[in-house]
Write a protein that holds these residues in place. Structure first.
Motif, short mmCIF file in Angstrom:
data_model
loop_
_atom_site.label_atom_id
_atom_site.label_comp_id
_atom_site.label_asym_id
_atom_site.label_seq_id
_atom_site.Cartn_x
_atom_site.Cartn_y
_atom_site.Cartn_z
N HIS A 156 0.70 -1.01 -0.07
CA HIS A 156 -0.23 0.11 -0.21
C HIS A 156 0.89 1.22 0.28
CE1 HIS A 156 -3.46 2.22 1.11
NE2 HIS A 156 -2.87 2.85 1.65
N THR A 157 2.12 1.21 0.98
CA THR A 157 2.77 2.42 0.72
C THR A 157 2.86 2.42 -0.22
OG1 THR A 157 4.11 0.87 2.03
CG2 THR A 157 3.19 2.14 3.47
N THR A 158 3.64 1.82 -1.05
CA THR A 158 4.73 1.55 -2.87
C THR A 158 3.89 2.28 -3.26
OG1 THR A 158 6.10 -0.54 -1.72
CG2 THR A 158 5.87 0.46 -4.06
N GLN A 159 2.14 1.69 -3.28
CA GLN A 159 1.70 2.23 -4.55
C GLN A 159 1.40 3.45 -3.87
OE1 GLN A 159 -1.87 0.84 -4.63
NE2 GLN A 159 -2.66 0.33 -6.48
N GLN A 160 1.43 3.71 -2.89
CA GLN A 160 0.79 5.46 -2.63
C GLN A 160 1.93 6.39 -3.31
OE1 GLN A 160 0.19 5.18 1.89
NE2 GLN A 160 -1.46 6.28 1.57
N LEU A 161 2.70 5.98 -2.95
CA LEU A 161 4.47 6.80 -3.15
C LEU A 161 4.78 6.73 -5.07
CD1 LEU A 161 7.40 5.22 -0.37
CD2 LEU A 161 6.09 7.28 -0.71
N ALA A 162 4.39 5.66 -5.55
CA ALA A 162 4.49 5.66 -7.02
C ALA A 162 2.97 6.63 -7.89
CB ALA A 162 4.51 4.37 -7.31
N GLY A 163 2.09 6.50 -6.39
CA GLY A 163 0.77 7.86 -7.62
C GLY A 163 0.77 9.31 -7.32
N LEU A 164 1.87 9.29 -6.41
CA LEU A 164 1.64 10.78 -6.43
C LEU A 164 2.45 11.95 -6.80
CD1 LEU A 164 4.60 10.58 -2.90
CD2 LEU A 164 1.95 11.89 -3.02
N ALA A 165 2.65 12.81 -7.64
CA ALA A 165 2.12 13.88 -8.53
C ALA A 165 3.19 14.01 -9.03
CB ALA A 165 1.52 15.46 -8.35
N THR A 166 3.70 14.15 -10.02
CA THR A 166 5.01 14.60 -10.84
C THR A 166 6.40 15.35 -9.88
OG1 THR A 166 4.25 13.34 -13.05
CG2 THR A 166 6.35 14.47 -12.38
N GLU A 167 5.53 16.05 -9.71
CA GLU A 167 6.80 17.36 -8.62
C GLU A 167 6.61 16.89 -7.42
OE1 GLU A 167 1.82 18.82 -8.66
OE2 GLU A 167 3.96 17.94 -9.70
N GLN A 168 6.00 15.93 -6.70
CA GLN A 168 6.37 15.39 -5.73
C GLN A 168 7.60 13.91 -5.30
OE1 GLN A 168 5.26 17.38 -2.59
NE2 GLN A 168 4.73 18.26 -4.20
N ARG A 169 7.27 13.37 -6.84
CA ARG A 169 8.10 11.79 -6.40
C ARG A 169 9.68 11.99 -6.15
NH1 ARG A 169 5.29 9.51 -11.57
NH2 ARG A 169 3.15 9.82 -10.86
N GLN A 170 9.98 13.62 -6.49
CA GLN A 170 11.39 14.16 -6.56
C GLN A 170 12.33 13.78 -5.34
OE1 GLN A 170 12.44 18.83 -7.13
NE2 GLN A 170 10.31 18.64 -7.41
N HIS A 171 10.58 13.62 -4.10
CA HIS A 171 11.43 14.17 -2.61
C HIS A 171 11.08 12.48 -2.31
CE1 HIS A 171 10.91 18.25 -3.06
NE2 HIS A 171 9.71 17.93 -3.03
N THR A 172 11.01 11.84 -2.78
CA THR A 172 11.27 10.25 -1.85
C THR A 172 11.53 9.47 -2.62
OG1 THR A 172 9.67 9.16 -4.44
CG2 THR A 172 8.38 10.16 -2.90
N ALA A 173 12.70 9.71 -2.92
CA ALA A 173 14.16 8.92 -3.11
C ALA A 173 14.11 7.45 -1.47
CB ALA A 173 15.22 9.66 -3.51
N THR A 174 14.46 8.92 -0.88
CA THR A 174 15.07 8.43 0.78
C THR A 174 13.93 6.85 0.62
OG1 THR A 174 16.35 10.03 0.52
CG2 THR A 174 15.99 8.46 2.97
N LEU A 175 12.60 7.23 1.15
CA LEU A 175 11.65 6.84 1.43
C LEU A 175 11.47 5.51 0.07
CD1 LEU A 175 8.73 9.36 1.80
CD2 LEU A 175 10.00 8.02 4.14
N LEU A 176 11.78 5.91 -0.81
CA LEU A 176 11.78 4.03 -1.57
C LEU A 176 13.30 3.53 -1.28
CD1 LEU A 176 10.61 5.91 -4.60
CD2 LEU A 176 9.44 4.75 -3.78
N ASP A 177 13.79 3.78 -1.54
CA ASP A 177 15.34 3.29 -0.61
C ASP A 177 15.11 1.83 0.56
OD1 ASP A 177 17.02 3.79 -3.20
OD2 ASP A 177 17.54 5.54 -1.66
N ALA A 178 14.33 3.03 1.54
CA ALA A 178 13.97 2.17 2.58
C ALA A 178 13.12 1.08 2.55
CB ALA A 178 13.38 3.10 4.02
#
Length: 441
Positions: A156-178
Motif C-alpha cells: 500500500h505504501t509503495t503504491q501511494q509513493l508511486a502515485g504521488l503527483a510528478t513534482e512530489q516524487r522528487q522528494h521520495t528517493a530516500t523512502l523508496l530506498d528504505a
C-alpha cells in the motif's frame, strides 16, 4: 527448504578470482602498507563468513585486498557493501534475486561509481533471460515469520509513493530506498509462504523499477542499470515474462539514450521472444523502432512501428500495471521521433505535436520530454520561434518537477539555437538555460 545463499565475502572473493590464501595475503599486505601487522588467517576469514563482523580496519583491508578503494567500506553495513560481481551484472540463477538486490542497494550507497556496465554484459543477460526457464519461487527460510499484514502495508505504501503527483516524487528517493531495503531483508531472512513470497518478489521488482527510473532521470546510469537488473531477477523468479521483457526494454531505452543502439537492439530482440501481452509488445516495438531508426534502418524501423500500432489496437484496457500508461500519445510521439531520425521531418513534426497534445496532465515528466522532441522537430523545419517556445516550456516544467533528464535534452539542443539569437524567444531561452546551469553548480 531453500539452500542458503553463499556469504557475500565468499561471492566477492570468487568474483575477484582469488583463493582463500590469496585473500589472506592481500589483507596482510593492506595492513603492512600502513606499517601494521595483521594476524588474519584462514580460520579468521571463515569466522567472518559464518557471521562474525570484522573490525572497521579489517573491512578496509578486505576491500583493498579485493581490489576496491577503502572508501567503499560502510563498516556498520557489513557484509552488504561487498561487491558481488566483477562487471555489475549478477547472473540469473535460482538464488540470484537477493544478491542482485544487494548489488543495487550497495551501488546506490557508493560515494562514487567504480565501474560502468558494458553493453556486452547487458546483452548477455538478456540472452540468458530469453533462453532459460523461470526460477522457482523462494521457499520459507528459518527466520522470523513475515505476516500478510506487513506485506499488505508495504504494498500500500509503495503504491501511494508511486502515485504521488510528478513534482512530489522528487522528494521520495530516500523512502523508496528504505522500502526496497526492507523488502530485501524480508526476502533474505524472513519466513514466508509461497504466496507471500510471490508478493514480495513482485514488490521488489516494482520498487526496483521505480527507483531505476528515478536514478536514470538524475543521470546516475550505473545505479539505474543495477536496479533494473535487480527488478529483472525478481520478475524472473515469479515467471512474469511480460514484466521481465519490460524491464529489459527499460535497459534498452537507457542504452539508446546513451547512443548505444547496437546494445539496445540486441536487448529488445531478446525481450520480444517471450513478451506476450499486446501492450508489452507495443512498447517493445516502439523502442525497437526508435533504435533502428537511429541506425538508419528505415524498412525495419517502419515494420516495428506498424507492429506497435497493431499491438496497441489489440491491447484493450486490461493491461499489466507497468505498461498500462502506453497510449496513442506514446505511439504518435515515438513514431514521430523515429521518422525524424529517418529524415521525414514534416510528418515527424505532425506526429510529435499530436502526441504531445494527447498526453494526459498526470504525465508531466513525459510531457517535458515530448516538448523537447517538439522543439527539435521545429528546428529541423527551421522554425526557431516555436522551437524556443517549446524548449522554454520544457525547461520550466523540468525545473518544477525536478527532471534533470528533460534539462539534458534541452541542453543538447542549445547549440542549434545559436544562429537564431535575435529571434523572439531565443534570448530568453538561453538566459533560462544559463540560470539552470548556475543553480546546478
Amino acid at each position: 527448504m531453500e539452500e542458503p545463499t553463499p556469504h557475500p565475502l565468499i561471492v566477492a572473493r570468487i568474483t575477484a578470482g582469488m583463493t582463500m590464501e590469496e585473500l589472506v595475503s592481500g589483507i596482510r599486505a593492506a595492513a603492512g602498507s600502513r606499517g601494521l601487522r595483521s594476524g588474519v588467517d584462514e580460520a579468521r576469514v571463515r569466522k567472518w563468513q559464518r557471521g562474525t563482523r570484522p573490525s572497521e580496519e579489517s573491512q578496509v583491508y578486505i576491500a583493498e585486498a579485493l581490489g576496491w578503494p577503502a572508501d567503499i567500506v560502510r563498516a556498520d553495513d557489513w557484509p552488504n557493501w561487498l561487491p558481488r560481481t566483477a562487471d555489475g551484472v549478477v547472473p540469473l540463477g535460482p538464488h540470484s534475486f537477493v544478491p542482485a538486490l544487494r548489488e543495487a542497494l550497495r551501488t546506490a550507497m557508493d560515494r562514487r561509481t567504480f565501474f560502468t556496465i558494458s553493453g556486452t554484459a547487458l546483452a548477455s543477460l538478456a540472452a540468458e533471460w530469453a533462453a532459460g526457464p523461470a526460477n522457482a519461487l523462494a521457499q520459507a527460510h528459518q527466520g522470523k515469520p513475515v505476516g500478510e499484514d506487513l506485506v499488505a502495508f508495504l504494498e500500500h505504501t509503495t503504491q501511494q509513493l508511486a502515485g504521488l503527483a510528478t513534482e512530489q516524487r522528487q522528494h521520495t528517493a530516500t523512502l523508496l530506498d528504505a522500502q526496497l531495503s526492507t523488502v530485501t531483508d524480508l526476502l533474505e531472512h524472513g519466513r514466508y509462504t509461497p504466496a507471500l513470497g510471490l508478493r514480495l518478489h513482485t514488490l521488489a521488482a516494482s520498487l526496483s523499477q521505480t527507483i531505476a527510473w528515478h536514478r536514470f532521470d538524475q543521470g546516475r546510469h550505473t545505479h539505474a542499470s543495477q536496479h533494473w537488473i535487480a527488478a529483472l531477477h525478481n520478475a524472473h523468479a515469479t515467471g512474469d515474462h511480460d514484466l521481465g521483457a519490460g524491464l529489459l526494454s527499460d535497459l534498452a531505452y537507457q542504452a539508446a539514450w546513451r547512443s548505444d543502439h547496437t546494445t539496445a537492439a540486441h536487448i529488445l530482440h531478446h525481450a520480444l521472444t517471450r513478451a506476450q501481452h499486446p501492450a508489452a509488445r507495443c512498447l517493445l516495438q516502439l523502442r525497437l523502432a526508435r533504435t533502428l531508426a537511429a541506425q538508419g534502418e528505415r524498412h525495419s524501423a517502419l515494420r516495428a512501428l506498424a507492429a506497435a500500432e497493431q499491438h496497441l489496437n489489440d491491447a484493450g484496457t486490461d493491461r499489466p500495471a507497468w505498461c498500462a500508461w502506453v497510449s496513442e500519445a506514446d505511439l504518435a510521439v515515438d513514431s514521430g521521433q523515429a521518422l525524424l531520425d529517418l529524415g521525414d521531418t514534416g510528418r515527424a513534426h505532425q506526429l510529435i505535436t499530436e502526441g504531445e497534445h494527447l498526453l494526459p496532465p498526470a504525465r508531466d515528466k513525459t510531457r517535458g520530454v515530448f516538448l523537447a522532441y517538439r522543439a527539435a522537430s521545429h528546428l529541423d523545419l527551421k522554425e526557431p520561434e516555436p522551437a524556443a517556445a517549446a524548449a522554454t516550456q520544457s525547461l520550466l516544467l523540468a525545473r518544477r518537477i525536478g527532471a534533470p533528464r528533460c534539462v539534458k535534452l534541452i541542453d543538447d539542443l542549445l547549440p542549434r539555437f545559436q544562429p537564431y539569437r535575435n529571434v523572439r524567444g531565443v534570448p530568453e531561452l538561453l538566459q533560462l538555460a544559463d540560470e539552470d546551469r548556475v543553480l546546478a553548480a
